[in-house]
Design a protein around this motif. Sequence first.
Motif, PDB file in Angstrom:
ATOM      1  N   LEU A  67       0.807  -1.219   0.000  1.00  0.00           N
ATOM      2  CA  LEU A  67       0.000   0.000   0.000  1.00  0.00           C
ATOM      3  C   LEU A  67       0.841   1.272   0.000  1.00  0.00           C
ATOM      4  O   LEU A  67       0.298   2.373  -0.099  1.00  0.00           O
ATOM      5  CB  LEU A  67      -0.930   0.011   1.219  1.00  0.00           C
ATOM      6  CG  LEU A  67      -2.038  -1.045   1.227  1.00  0.00           C
ATOM      7  CD1 LEU A  67      -2.747  -1.053   2.572  1.00  0.00           C
ATOM      8  CD2 LEU A  67      -3.036  -0.778   0.109  1.00  0.00           C
ATOM      9  N   GLY A  68       2.155   1.131   0.140  1.00  0.00           N
ATOM     10  CA  GLY A  68       3.008   2.304   0.237  1.00  0.00           C
ATOM     11  C   GLY A  68       2.755   3.083   1.510  1.00  0.00           C
ATOM     12  O   GLY A  68       2.775   4.321   1.527  1.00  0.00           O
ATOM     13  N   ALA A  69       2.529   2.361   2.605  1.00  0.00           N
ATOM     14  CA  ALA A  69       2.140   2.969   3.873  1.00  0.00           C
ATOM     15  C   ALA A  69       3.304   2.987   4.852  1.00  0.00           C
ATOM     16  O   ALA A  69       4.280   2.261   4.704  1.00  0.00           O
ATOM     17  CB  ALA A  69       0.977   2.183   4.486  1.00  0.00           C
ATOM     18  N   THR A  70       3.175   3.828   5.871  1.00  0.00           N
ATOM     19  CA  THR A  70       4.086   3.802   7.005  1.00  0.00           C
ATOM     20  C   THR A  70       3.395   3.089   8.159  1.00  0.00           C
ATOM     21  O   THR A  70       2.169   2.929   8.177  1.00  0.00           O
ATOM     22  CB  THR A  70       4.472   5.230   7.444  1.00  0.00           C
ATOM     23  OG1 THR A  70       3.270   5.968   7.729  1.00  0.00           O
ATOM     24  CG2 THR A  70       5.246   5.934   6.353  1.00  0.00           C
ATOM     25  N   SER A  71       4.183   2.661   9.146  1.00  0.00           N
ATOM     26  CA  SER A  71       3.626   1.908  10.271  1.00  0.00           C
ATOM     27  C   SER A  71       4.296   2.352  11.563  1.00  0.00           C
ATOM     28  O   SER A  71       5.514   2.538  11.608  1.00  0.00           O
ATOM     29  CB  SER A  71       3.836   0.407  10.070  1.00  0.00           C
ATOM     30  OG  SER A  71       3.329  -0.317  11.179  1.00  0.00           O
ATOM     31  N   PHE A  72       3.479   2.532  12.625  1.00  0.00           N
ATOM     32  CA  PHE A  72       3.995   2.914  13.935  1.00  0.00           C
ATOM     33  C   PHE A  72       3.985   1.765  14.928  1.00  0.00           C
ATOM     34  O   PHE A  72       4.734   1.773  15.902  1.00  0.00           O
ATOM     35  CB  PHE A  72       3.175   4.072  14.513  1.00  0.00           C
ATOM     36  CG  PHE A  72       3.118   5.283  13.630  1.00  0.00           C
ATOM     37  CD1 PHE A  72       4.235   5.695  12.910  1.00  0.00           C
ATOM     38  CD2 PHE A  72       1.959   6.015  13.506  1.00  0.00           C
ATOM     39  CE1 PHE A  72       4.189   6.803  12.086  1.00  0.00           C
ATOM     40  CE2 PHE A  72       1.897   7.132  12.690  1.00  0.00           C
ATOM     41  CZ  PHE A  72       3.010   7.524  11.978  1.00  0.00           C
ATOM     42  N   LEU A  73       3.117   0.770  14.678  1.00  0.00           N
ATOM     43  CA  LEU A  73       2.978  -0.380  15.574  1.00  0.00           C
ATOM     44  C   LEU A  73       2.679  -1.610  14.732  1.00  0.00           C
ATOM     45  O   LEU A  73       2.146  -1.488  13.620  1.00  0.00           O
ATOM     46  CB  LEU A  73       1.816  -0.158  16.562  1.00  0.00           C
ATOM     47  CG  LEU A  73       1.953   0.962  17.599  1.00  0.00           C
ATOM     48  CD1 LEU A  73       0.595   1.180  18.270  1.00  0.00           C
ATOM     49  CD2 LEU A  73       3.015   0.624  18.615  1.00  0.00           C
ATOM     50  N   PRO A  74       2.985  -2.816  15.223  1.00  0.00           N
ATOM     51  CA  PRO A  74       2.565  -4.015  14.493  1.00  0.00           C
ATOM     52  C   PRO A  74       1.052  -3.998  14.278  1.00  0.00           C
ATOM     53  O   PRO A  74       0.277  -3.728  15.198  1.00  0.00           O
ATOM     54  CB  PRO A  74       2.978  -5.152  15.433  1.00  0.00           C
ATOM     55  CG  PRO A  74       4.088  -4.585  16.251  1.00  0.00           C
ATOM     56  CD  PRO A  74       3.749  -3.138  16.447  1.00  0.00           C
ATOM     57  N   GLY A  75       0.649  -4.239  13.034  1.00  0.00           N
ATOM     58  CA  GLY A  75      -0.773  -4.241  12.723  1.00  0.00           C
ATOM     59  C   GLY A  75      -1.328  -2.882  12.374  1.00  0.00           C
ATOM     60  O   GLY A  75      -2.531  -2.758  12.125  1.00  0.00           O
ATOM     61  N   HIS A  76      -0.486  -1.850  12.312  1.00  0.00           N
ATOM     62  CA  HIS A  76      -0.945  -0.506  11.973  1.00  0.00           C
ATOM     63  C   HIS A  76      -0.325  -0.038  10.666  1.00  0.00           C
ATOM     64  O   HIS A  76       0.849  -0.303  10.393  1.00  0.00           O
ATOM     65  CB  HIS A  76      -0.565   0.492  13.073  1.00  0.00           C
ATOM     66  CG  HIS A  76      -0.679   1.924  12.623  1.00  0.00           C
ATOM     67  ND1 HIS A  76       0.402   2.646  12.132  1.00  0.00           N
ATOM     68  CD2 HIS A  76      -1.746   2.754  12.554  1.00  0.00           C
ATOM     69  CE1 HIS A  76      -0.010   3.860  11.793  1.00  0.00           C
ATOM     70  NE2 HIS A  76      -1.284   3.952  12.039  1.00  0.00           N
ATOM     71  N   LEU A  77      -1.123   0.681   9.850  1.00  0.00           N
ATOM     72  CA  LEU A  77      -0.643   1.308   8.624  1.00  0.00           C
ATOM     73  C   LEU A  77      -1.199   2.722   8.547  1.00  0.00           C
ATOM     74  O   LEU A  77      -2.326   2.974   8.968  1.00  0.00           O
ATOM     75  CB  LEU A  77      -1.108   0.530   7.380  1.00  0.00           C
ATOM     76  CG  LEU A  77      -0.666  -0.925   7.246  1.00  0.00           C
ATOM     77  CD1 LEU A  77      -1.303  -1.543   6.012  1.00  0.00           C
ATOM     78  CD2 LEU A  77       0.850  -1.032   7.163  1.00  0.00           C
ATOM     79  N   ARG A  78      -0.406   3.630   7.978  1.00  0.00           N
ATOM     80  CA  ARG A  78      -0.885   5.003   7.769  1.00  0.00           C
ATOM     81  C   ARG A  78      -0.700   5.398   6.317  1.00  0.00           C
ATOM     82  O   ARG A  78       0.371   5.236   5.729  1.00  0.00           O
ATOM     83  CB  ARG A  78      -0.158   5.988   8.674  1.00  0.00           C
ATOM     84  CG  ARG A  78      -0.522   7.450   8.393  1.00  0.00           C
ATOM     85  CD  ARG A  78      -0.183   8.369   9.536  1.00  0.00           C
ATOM     86  NE  ARG A  78      -1.104   8.187  10.658  1.00  0.00           N
ATOM     87  CZ  ARG A  78      -1.083   8.931  11.771  1.00  0.00           C
ATOM     88  NH1 ARG A  78      -0.172   9.895  11.897  1.00  0.00           N
ATOM     89  NH2 ARG A  78      -1.948   8.709  12.738  1.00  0.00           N
TER      90      ARG A  78
END
Length: 412
Positions: A189-200
């Motif tokens: 998705l070309g996303a960033t992540s702050f925690l396992p299971g999270h995408l922004r």
Amino acid sequence: MPHPQPHVPEPPGVPARRAALKVLDAVLRRGSPLEAALAGAGAGLPPPDRALAHALASAVLRRLPDLDALIDSVTARPLPPDAKARAVLRIALAGALVLGTPGHAAIATVLPLVDGGPRKLVHGVFGTLMRRQARLPEPPNLPAAIAERWLANWGGEAVEAARRAVAEPPPLDLTLRDPAETERWAERLGATSFLPGHLRLPARMPVAELPGYHEGAWWVQDVAASLPARAMGSGGGRVLDLCAAPGGKTLQLAAQGWDVVAVDQSESRLARLRDNLTRTKLAAQVVCADVLRWAPDAPTDAVLIDAPCSATGIFRRHPDVLHRAHPAFIAEMAELQARILSRAAEWVKPGGILVYATCSLEPEEGERQAERFLNDDARFAPEPAAHDGRILPSGFAQGCDGFFVARFRRNA
């Protein structure tokens, strides 16, 4: 017999402004939520007009103190707060200065909303500001009462983060059904992540068109809103998810291995939860009931309360809360939370877990509520978890919703 006058359609752009005017009146004068007000004012509008009405009303609510300061800077006497001329000027200025509407179109589409002297006043004030090349400050200023309260409670850094956050709709956060696939989905998705299971992802993404939506790989949920279920930990028993709709935490708990009973009194909001359960292929028992009248058939291993509150923590996507969350309303919500907490505590087995959460930035609905509960019920003790405590708008990169999460353990 005179013939009835034929209906003359309003010029393009006017119906959307008329709807925005009704929405703002409902929010600011009657205390209605923005989405509920739009449902009434926007009924029958074509989707583009409805979307424009929403964008205009939202822009006004995000920038209200600064829009009013501009208006007041060029009037001999301040217009009354509820004057139609002020409301119409707010809409015209929000269109021109926030949404980029050409000045001539921004004023032409609001003038039909006022008659007589106010029409001349609106035209004159708007024209003066445009000739002066008026600009709105960046970041926007919060309503004075909110800024003072949050400064006293959380300090200047949190207020500045809130000012930056209110300027625009927030980015899109997703929660994955399987946290082990975070890296794969982030790349896809070309996303960033702050925690396992999270995408922004960036704001305004077409949710239903994104990869993974139809296969139920994820659901939309602000990263802060995911923390209460994370604080619950992995399952192994039965959990009551109280005030559960629209259901992001229900999905999380089911994905974490809990046997979930989701309870909420809104059938329409539970319909969305049921749809997401079907889409994600997760399971939960769904109950439509008022938690102050309903009770489970037996004590349970865990209870998660995402309690009704002032919702001041979700101002980034619902800027109307900044203008509706008055101290009396906050106090009313705090009393309701205390009643729910006291009732739900009876449903936790000895040795079981109770997690209390609110999407509020008010201590009365967070820290003070937790202290009150522990003082009133000696059977429970605080049990720190990985994702509990006070979450401020500066909590994650690019911001997040404001939340409070507390985890308690009932004595064995």
